[in-house]
Design an enzyme around this catalytic site. Structure first.
Site, PDB file in Angstrom:
ATOM      1  N   GLY A  10     106.380 -97.467   2.503  1.00  0.00           N
ATOM      2  CA  GLY A  10     106.073 -98.361   1.386  1.00  0.00           C
ATOM      3  C   GLY A  10     105.858 -97.544   0.122  1.00  0.00           C
ATOM      4  O   GLY A  10     105.177 -96.524   0.154  1.00  0.00           O
ATOM      5  N   ARG A  71     111.850 -97.752   5.384  1.00  0.00           N
ATOM      6  CA  ARG A  71     111.080 -97.462   6.602  1.00  0.00           C
ATOM      7  C   ARG A  71     112.075 -97.122   7.711  1.00  0.00           C
ATOM      8  O   ARG A  71     112.249 -97.880   8.649  1.00  0.00           O
ATOM      9  CB  ARG A  71     110.240 -98.671   6.986  1.00  0.00           C
ATOM     10  N   ASP A 103     101.806 -92.202   7.078  1.00  0.00           N
ATOM     11  CA  ASP A 103     101.732 -91.724   8.462  1.00  0.00           C
ATOM     12  C   ASP A 103     103.090 -91.735   9.180  1.00  0.00           C
ATOM     13  O   ASP A 103     103.434 -90.776   9.874  1.00  0.00           O
ATOM     14  CB  ASP A 103     100.691 -92.533   9.252  1.00  0.00           C
ATOM     15  N   THR A 126      99.859 -93.329  -0.231  1.00  0.00           N
ATOM     16  CA  THR A 126      99.716 -94.709   0.240  1.00  0.00           C
ATOM     17  C   THR A 126      98.724 -95.466  -0.635  1.00  0.00           C
ATOM     18  O   THR A 126      97.718 -94.883  -1.055  1.00  0.00           O
ATOM     19  CB  THR A 126      99.208 -94.798   1.691  1.00  0.00           C
ATOM     20  N   ASP A 128      97.088 -97.789   0.653  1.00  0.00           N
ATOM     21  CA  ASP A 128      96.055 -98.197   1.614  1.00  0.00           C
ATOM     22  C   ASP A 128      94.905 -97.190   1.716  1.00  0.00           C
ATOM     23  O   ASP A 128      93.854 -97.507   2.257  1.00  0.00           O
ATOM     24  CB  ASP A 128      96.663 -98.370   3.009  1.00  0.00           C
ATOM     25  N   ASP A 130      94.698 -94.727   3.681  1.00  0.00           N
ATOM     26  CA  ASP A 130      94.305 -94.627   5.095  1.00  0.00           C
ATOM     27  C   ASP A 130      94.790 -93.339   5.765  1.00  0.00           C
ATOM     28  O   ASP A 130      95.000 -93.300   6.967  1.00  0.00           O
ATOM     29  CB  ASP A 130      94.814 -95.860   5.865  1.00  0.00           C
ATOM     30  N   ARG A 172      96.595-102.427   6.010  1.00  0.00           N
ATOM     31  CA  ARG A 172      97.018-102.758   7.360  1.00  0.00           C
ATOM     32  C   ARG A 172      95.951-102.389   8.398  1.00  0.00           C
ATOM     33  O   ARG A 172      95.564-103.189   9.221  1.00  0.00           O
ATOM     34  CB  ARG A 172      98.295-101.965   7.606  1.00  0.00           C
TER      35      ARG A 172
HETATM   36  O1  F6P Z   1     101.777 -99.193   4.233  1.00  0.00           O
HETATM   37  C1  F6P Z   1     101.441 -99.722   3.013  1.00  0.00           C
HETATM   38  C2  F6P Z   1     101.630-101.201   2.976  1.00  0.00           C
HETATM   39  O2  F6P Z   1     101.507-101.531   1.623  1.00  0.00           O
HETATM   40  C3  F6P Z   1     100.680-102.006   3.869  1.00  0.00           C
HETATM   41  O3  F6P Z   1      99.446-102.241   3.281  1.00  0.00           O
HETATM   42  C4  F6P Z   1     101.470-103.264   4.091  1.00  0.00           C
HETATM   43  O4  F6P Z   1     101.098-103.888   5.297  1.00  0.00           O
HETATM   44  C5  F6P Z   1     102.860-102.774   4.155  1.00  0.00           C
HETATM   45  O5  F6P Z   1     102.917-101.598   3.398  1.00  0.00           O
HETATM   46  C6  F6P Z   1     103.908-103.752   3.674  1.00  0.00           C
HETATM   47  O6  F6P Z   1     105.143-103.202   3.877  1.00  0.00           O
HETATM   48  P1  F6P Z   1     106.523-103.754   3.385  1.00  0.00           P
HETATM   49  O7  F6P Z   1     106.724-103.270   1.991  1.00  0.00           O
HETATM   50  O8  F6P Z   1     107.496-103.158   4.337  1.00  0.00           O
HETATM   51  O9  F6P Z   1     106.458-105.255   3.443  1.00  0.00           O
END
Ligand code: F6P
Length: 343
Positions: A10, A71, A103, A126, A128, A130, A172
């Site tokens: 992300g 991803r 991660d 990130t 997040d 995290d 998440r």
């Molecule tokens: O990993 C970061 C994040 O922003 C999470 O908080 C969220 O669940 C996810 O990415 C959303 O991912 P995507 O952009 O693939 O919908």
């Protein structure tokens, strides 16, 4: 020396600031950079672009990543995707690969290091917040500010209509974003993945506030928060190539419960990808730049199989290991402080 750069997972504000810093440092040292497009997908499909200081000098304030992101997990298909990634890596004749990711992306870098001794240097990112290797990751500060601004706007309409609003943030596995933004907006309650939702307590706090004269309410909930004995709510049955479900919907569930129990109009607002968009804050630009400079120094000194860190406020390095690419949850002392307002 030829250095490849990729951004995976992300996106988050600050990625371009890192790219700028790395390209600048590597060029200063007389070497050159090449961009790998769309994360690991770019190495699998040989998608690259030139990266020079001339092209990247003005991107420090730009959101997203000029390299694109995805991803992609090459280890899902070792015989096709991983094999193709290896072929392209050889052909590109990269002396180093700077991997900017969370991660999952860093986990692939670790495997490539362990399996094939790839000359990788990792940079954690990130919204997040995290990742264990960073007290604070770049992107987080910007996201906290975006949520804060959004909730400040929601406050006026919520108050005008005497409603309660439940605002869902990303996060998440961890409640960093919900907790920090919730504190910044003075939320009436904050719900995080680390602590199962205590519905009776939430209702009690909101009711007491009403009785005391507060004519609206604000609840901030992280997407990964869950009701006691339940799993986090997912949008569908899909998972990404790393097995992560798409989370979302807890705000609607919580809003429905509040409306039902309190008979007060309650709305759910999911902030979603807004939280990852736009220009990075000054803090994130500076942090991203510092991490980019540190990673470049590791590359130039040949210190591969490492990841740059921000621990106890200082930039450093640590070996790229499973532990160092792992997640961290919210430091609950922050939640205790936030909870002083909803006891
Ligand atoms: O990993 C970061 C994040 O922003 C999470 O908080 C969220 O669940 C996810 O990415 C959303 O991912 P995507 O952009 O693939 O919908």
């Amino acid at each position: 020396m030829k250095v490849g750069l990729l951004t995976g997972g992300g996106d988050c504000p600050g990625l371009n600031a890192v790219i700028r810093a790395v390209v600048h440092q590597i060029e200063q040292a007389g070497s050159s950079c090449i961009g790998i497009l769309d994360g690991w997908r770019g190495l699998i499909h040989d998608l690259t672009c030139p990266l020079t200081t001339a092209e990247t000098d003005g991107i420090i304030g730009l959101g997203g990543s000029i390299l694109g992101s995805s991803r992609t997990n090459p280890y899902r298909n070792p015989e096709t995707e991983l094999a193709s990634l290896r072929e392209n890596f050889e052909r590109l004749q990269l002396d180093a690969l700077v991997v900017i990711g969370g991660d999952d992306t860093l986990g692939v870098a670790l495997r490539l290091r362990n399996d094939f001794q790839y000359p990788v240097v990792g940079i954690p990112k990130t919204i997040d917040n995290d990742l264990r290797v960073a007290d604070f990751s770049f992107g987080f500060d910007t996201a906290v500010n975006i949520v804060t601004e959004a909730v400040d706007r929601l406050r006026t309409t919520t108050e005008t209509h005497r409603r309660i609003v439940v605002v869902e943030t990303m996060g998440r596995h961890s409640g960093w974003l919900a907790c920090f933004a919730g504190m910044a907006v003075g939320a009436d309650y904050i719900l995080i993945p680390e602590v199962p939702v205590d519905l009776p307590h939430l209702l009690n706090v909101l009711s007491r506030r009403r009785t005391a004269g507060k004519r609206y309410g604000i609840v901030v909930v992280a997407e990964g928060a869950r009701l006691a004995d339940r799993r986090p709510i997912t949008l569908d049955d899909e998972t990404d190539p790393f097995g992560n479900p798409r989370l979302g919907g807890i705000a609607v569930t919580v809003a429905d419960e509040i409306a039902l129990a309190m008979k007060i109009e309650t709305r759910a607002v999911v902030l979603g990808h807004l939280q990852r968009g736009g220009s990075p804050s000054a803090y994130d630009r500076i942090l991203a730049t510092r991490l980019g400079l540190a990673a470049s120094r590791l590359v130039l000194r040949g210190r591969f199989g490492t990841i740059v860190t921000l621990i106890n406020g200082a930039i450093g390095e640590t070996p790229l290991t499973e532990l160092n690419t792992a997640n961290k949850t919210l430091d609950l002392s922050y939640y205790d402080e936030a909870a002083a307002f909803f006891q």
